[in-house]
Design a protein around this motif. Structure first.
Motif, short mmCIF file in Angstrom:
data_model
loop_
_atom_site.label_atom_id
_atom_site.label_comp_id
_atom_site.label_asym_id
_atom_site.label_seq_id
_atom_site.Cartn_x
_atom_site.Cartn_y
_atom_site.Cartn_z
N ILE A 155 41.95 54.28 35.10
CA ILE A 155 41.00 55.63 34.75
C ILE A 155 39.86 55.36 34.02
O ILE A 155 40.10 55.30 32.72
N ALA A 156 38.73 55.54 34.41
CA ALA A 156 37.50 55.00 33.87
C ALA A 156 36.75 56.22 33.10
O ALA A 156 36.55 56.93 34.06
N THR A 157 36.55 56.39 31.85
CA THR A 157 36.00 57.44 31.55
C THR A 157 34.37 57.00 31.12
O THR A 157 33.45 57.87 30.85
N SER A 158 34.13 55.93 31.26
CA SER A 158 32.65 55.59 31.21
C SER A 158 32.25 54.81 32.42
O SER A 158 32.91 54.26 32.88
N ALA A 159 30.83 54.53 32.61
CA ALA A 159 30.33 53.65 33.64
C ALA A 159 30.49 52.26 33.38
O ALA A 159 30.95 51.55 34.38
N GLU A 160 30.56 51.97 32.08
CA GLU A 160 30.87 50.62 31.84
C GLU A 160 32.26 50.16 32.16
O GLU A 160 32.43 49.03 32.75
N ASP A 161 33.25 51.00 31.90
CA ASP A 161 34.65 51.03 31.98
C ASP A 161 34.88 50.67 33.62
O ASP A 161 35.64 49.77 33.76
N ALA A 162 34.12 51.58 34.09
CA ALA A 162 34.26 51.61 35.68
C ALA A 162 33.83 50.22 36.35
O ALA A 162 34.47 49.74 37.07
N GLU A 163 32.71 49.77 35.96
CA GLU A 163 32.14 48.65 36.39
C GLU A 163 32.93 47.49 35.93
O GLU A 163 33.12 46.50 36.60
N ALA A 164 33.54 47.39 34.55
CA ALA A 164 34.45 46.26 34.28
C ALA A 164 35.81 46.36 35.13
O ALA A 164 36.30 45.13 35.38
N ALA A 165 36.21 47.64 35.36
CA ALA A 165 37.46 47.39 36.10
C ALA A 165 37.16 46.87 37.53
O ALA A 165 38.09 46.08 38.16
N VAL A 166 36.27 47.30 38.09
CA VAL A 166 35.96 46.67 39.64
C VAL A 166 35.40 45.18 39.47
O VAL A 166 36.15 44.30 40.19
N ALA A 167 34.83 44.70 38.42
CA ALA A 167 34.70 43.36 38.39
C ALA A 167 35.80 42.76 38.27
O ALA A 167 36.17 41.36 38.81
N ASP A 168 36.77 43.19 37.37
CA ASP A 168 38.17 42.41 36.96
C ASP A 168 38.80 42.43 38.35
O ASP A 168 39.60 41.41 38.67
N MET A 169 38.98 43.66 39.37
CA MET A 169 39.71 43.57 40.29
C MET A 169 39.19 42.41 41.35
O MET A 169 39.99 41.70 41.93
N PHE A 170 37.91 42.14 41.53
CA PHE A 170 37.34 41.45 42.46
C PHE A 170 37.22 39.94 41.95
O PHE A 170 37.50 38.90 42.65
N ALA A 171 37.50 39.70 40.88
CA ALA A 171 37.73 38.47 39.87
C ALA A 171 39.14 37.92 40.22
O ALA A 171 39.56 36.78 39.74
N GLY A 172 39.91 38.73 40.77
CA GLY A 172 41.46 38.43 40.98
C GLY A 172 42.41 38.84 40.10
O GLY A 172 43.67 38.49 39.76
N GLY A 173 42.10 39.94 39.15
CA GLY A 173 42.90 40.38 38.03
C GLY A 173 44.21 40.98 38.38
O GLY A 173 45.03 40.84 37.90
N PHE A 174 43.84 41.25 39.48
CA PHE A 174 45.53 41.75 40.26
C PHE A 174 46.06 40.98 41.47
O PHE A 174 46.41 41.61 42.35
N GLY A 175 45.29 39.81 41.60
CA GLY A 175 45.74 38.83 42.62
C GLY A 175 45.30 39.49 43.89
O GLY A 175 44.24 40.09 43.84
N ALA A 176 46.12 39.12 45.12
CA ALA A 176 45.73 39.53 46.27
C ALA A 176 45.31 41.22 46.56
O ALA A 176 44.82 41.58 47.14
N ALA A 177 46.51 41.70 45.71
CA ALA A 177 46.26 43.40 45.74
C ALA A 177 44.96 43.75 45.39
O ALA A 177 44.62 44.82 45.98
N GLY A 178 43.92 43.22 44.72
CA GLY A 178 42.76 43.44 44.35
C GLY A 178 41.65 43.13 45.41
O GLY A 178 40.42 43.38 45.09
N ALA A 179 41.98 42.57 46.58
CA ALA A 179 41.12 42.01 47.18
C ALA A 179 40.41 43.01 48.14
O ALA A 179 39.04 42.98 48.27
#
Ligand code: AMP
Ligand code: GLY
Length: 427
Positions: A155-179
């Motif tokens: 749950i991102a409360t700032s645009a920076e946090d939102a972008e960081a979460a997206v980057a993390d997921m596509f970088a494989g932070g949650f494995g295949a679940a984040g594809a």
């Protein structure tokens, strides 16, 4: 009939305890089980990922019902492998388990069936996700599409946090679940869990509960699998239940059947009670843990009979589940370090004393093991101290009186399980 229960947590201990009381249960087996489950079932070293071995065991032991506790074997299609051999299963097949296994799948189904839920977008790439983020306000919710053990939601409360979460997921932070990623509007309100049994067609309400997901008192600290729960949740009135059945659960079950992928088992709807009415947060394709423990503590009906009716398409003709008019509350005793790396091997004792000395108490075991004839912690969530009472205050007092009697030096627990309900009653 002989029953095979799959899983090894507190949820499965509660299910084993209840199944063993069923007049229709001849012999209960559990795999892999835990020392608590072993009091009610014969443990067998079966690997749920080895479908052929599970089928072979069911044939050899004349299993008349398989109950699948956790989500992973459901998402992996174990129920399909068993049904293909004519073995009744309580739990959805792989296609129906997508209601839990793919958040994007569920959101698309909601959109098609007009089921109230947060506005959403799906993204398959980081660039797509970033473009979508511009179309949402703050806070914004970002979710990995697949199973992520409850950790794939930011749950991102700032645009920076939102972008960081997206980057993390596509970088494989949650494995295949984040594809693939789902972006959602933030919903404000109180959360409640609602459970329904279904045979793919008929839907039968099976009670409400509220979980406590954060590790610390006052709902602080990191998310966990759940630190405690109670049932029923009085905020979930009979009117709300009718509405959720009509607007959310029944349309889902109908849509799944129409697609040729009927959902059989327990559908766990995570709901947000918003100003605009109840909305779906997510589905789970199994009982909640520890919500199951408080449901079982109140259940009066023959669980095996209900599960078999669901597994064999006979729920419409079955007697509806009966729950005692009591409140049940469970306190999770966890090992130090949880939800990070839990400390294993700490001694756990006086469980029976706690049960004997405090009325209405049952201690379910989750992450426990036996070492040299003694019980030790062997996971994050170790015990679920569960009590019933005439009201939330009594159930809470009993659960904590029992927790205090248990020796678990390397463990900890929240001191405020049930606080919302207590505050509501205080007015
Ligand atoms: P989920 O795994 O989808 O249940 O999400 C985990 C938790 O995140 C939920 O129990 C909610 O507390 C929170 N959450 C998820 N989606 C939303 C949303 N759209 N709005 C507000 N909170 C949410
Ligand atoms: N207690 C939350 C869950 O089982 O998903």
């Amino acid at each position: 009939m002989n029953i095979l229960l799959l899983g090894s947590g507190g949820r499965e201990h509660a299910l084993a305890w209840k199944l063993a009381q069923s007049p229709s249960c001849a012999k209960l087996f559990a795999a892999p089980g835990n020392p608590g489950i072993a009091k009610h079932a014969q443990l067998v070293p079966l690997d749920a990922a080895d479908h052929a071995a599970v089928v072979q065991f069911c044939r050899a032991e004349q299993i008349g019902l398989v109950v699948i506790g956790p989500e992973q074997p459901l998402v992996d299609g174990l129920a399909d492998s068993l049904r293909a051999e004519g073995i009744p299963v309580f739990g959805p097949g792989k296609d129906a388990a997508r209601l839990e296994g793919s958040k994007g799948f569920t959101k698309l189904l909601c959109a098609r069936a007009g089921i109230p839920t947060a506005r959403f977008a799906r993204a398959e790439t980081r660039a797509e996700a970033e473009a979508e983020l511009d179309l949402f306000g703050l806070p914004v919710v970002i979710k990995a599409d697949g199973l992520a053990a409850g950790k794939g939601v930011v749950i991102a409360t700032s645009a920076e946090d939102a972008e960081a979460a997206v980057a993390d997921m596509f970088a494989g932070g949650f494995g295949a679940a984040g594809a693939s990623v789902v972006i959602e509007e933030f919903m404000d309100g109180e959360e409640v869990s609602f459970f329904a049994l279904t045979d793919g067609k008929t839907v039968v309400p099976f009670g409400s509960a509220q979980d406590h997901k954060r590790v610390g008192d006052g709902d602080t600290g990191p998310n966990t699998g759940g630190m405690g729960a109670y049932s029923p949740a009085s905020i979930f009135t009979p009117d709300l239940q009718q509405r959720v059945l009509a607007e959310i659960v029944q349309p889902t079950v109908t849509a799944m059947a129409a697609a040729g992928t009927p959902f059989v088992g327990v559908l766990y709807a995570g709901l947000m009670l918003t100003e605009e009415g109840p909305k779906l947060v997510e589905y789970n394709a199994r009982f909640g843990d520890p919500e199951c423990q408080v449901l079982m503590a109140r259940l009066d009906s023959d669980l095996a009979e209900l599960m078999l009716a669901a597994a064999t398409g006979r729920l419409a003709g079955a007697a509806p589940p009966r729950f005692r008019d009591e409140v049940a509350l469970t306190v999770v005793m966890a090992a130090e370090g949880y939800p990070g790396t839990p400390r294993k091997g700490g001694a756990v004792a006086r469980l029976e004393a706690a049960e004997a000395e405090v009325e209405g108490v049952r201690v379910f075991q989750a992450g426990t093991a036996e070492a040299d004839g003694r019980l030790v912690a062997n996971g994050g969530r170790v015990l679920n101290v569960t009590a019933t009472g005439g009201d939330i205050g009594e159930a809470q007092a009993r659960a904590y009186a029992a927790a205090e009697r248990i020796d678990f030096d390397t463990g900890f627990y929240r001191r405020d399980i049930g606080w919302r309900e207590i505050a509501r009653r205080a007015g």
